[in-house]
Design a protein around this motif. Structure first.
Motif, PDB file in Angstrom:
ATOM      1  N   ARG A 158       7.029 -14.576   0.425  1.00  0.00           N
ATOM      2  CA  ARG A 158       7.578 -13.296   0.906  1.00  0.00           C
ATOM      3  C   ARG A 158       6.794 -12.834   2.118  1.00  0.00           C
ATOM      4  N   THR A 159       7.439 -12.010   2.922  1.00  0.00           N
ATOM      5  CA  THR A 159       6.810 -11.399   4.088  1.00  0.00           C
ATOM      6  C   THR A 159       6.649  -9.911   3.815  1.00  0.00           C
ATOM      7  N   SER A 207       2.514  -8.255  10.241  1.00  0.00           N
ATOM      8  CA  SER A 207       3.210  -8.826   9.086  1.00  0.00           C
ATOM      9  C   SER A 207       2.410  -9.994   8.546  1.00  0.00           C
ATOM     10  N   GLN A 222       2.788 -13.356   5.645  1.00  0.00           N
ATOM     11  CA  GLN A 222       3.668 -14.124   4.777  1.00  0.00           C
ATOM     12  C   GLN A 222       2.810 -14.922   3.810  1.00  0.00           C
TER      13      GLN A 222
END
Length: 46
Positions: free
Chosen positions: A3-4, A12, A14
């Motif tokens: 998931r990010t 961000s 990941q």
């Protein structure tokens, strides 16, 4: 599951999901570090 998440307005990360928190945030693991943030929504293609 990969998931990010967003950590701020421009950052961000990941990684692998470790936990989901009650406030809507999720915890992801990248190498040996855990990060907490809000999940990024799926891209919409029209």
């Amino acid at each position: 599951m990969l998931r990010t998440i967003t950590l701020g307005s421009c950052v961000s990360v990941q990684g692998i999901v470790i936990a989901q928190l009650a406030d809507g945030k999720i915890v992801v693991r990248v190498d040996e570090k855990n990060f907490v943030g809000y999940p990024v929504g799926a891209a919409r293609v029209s």
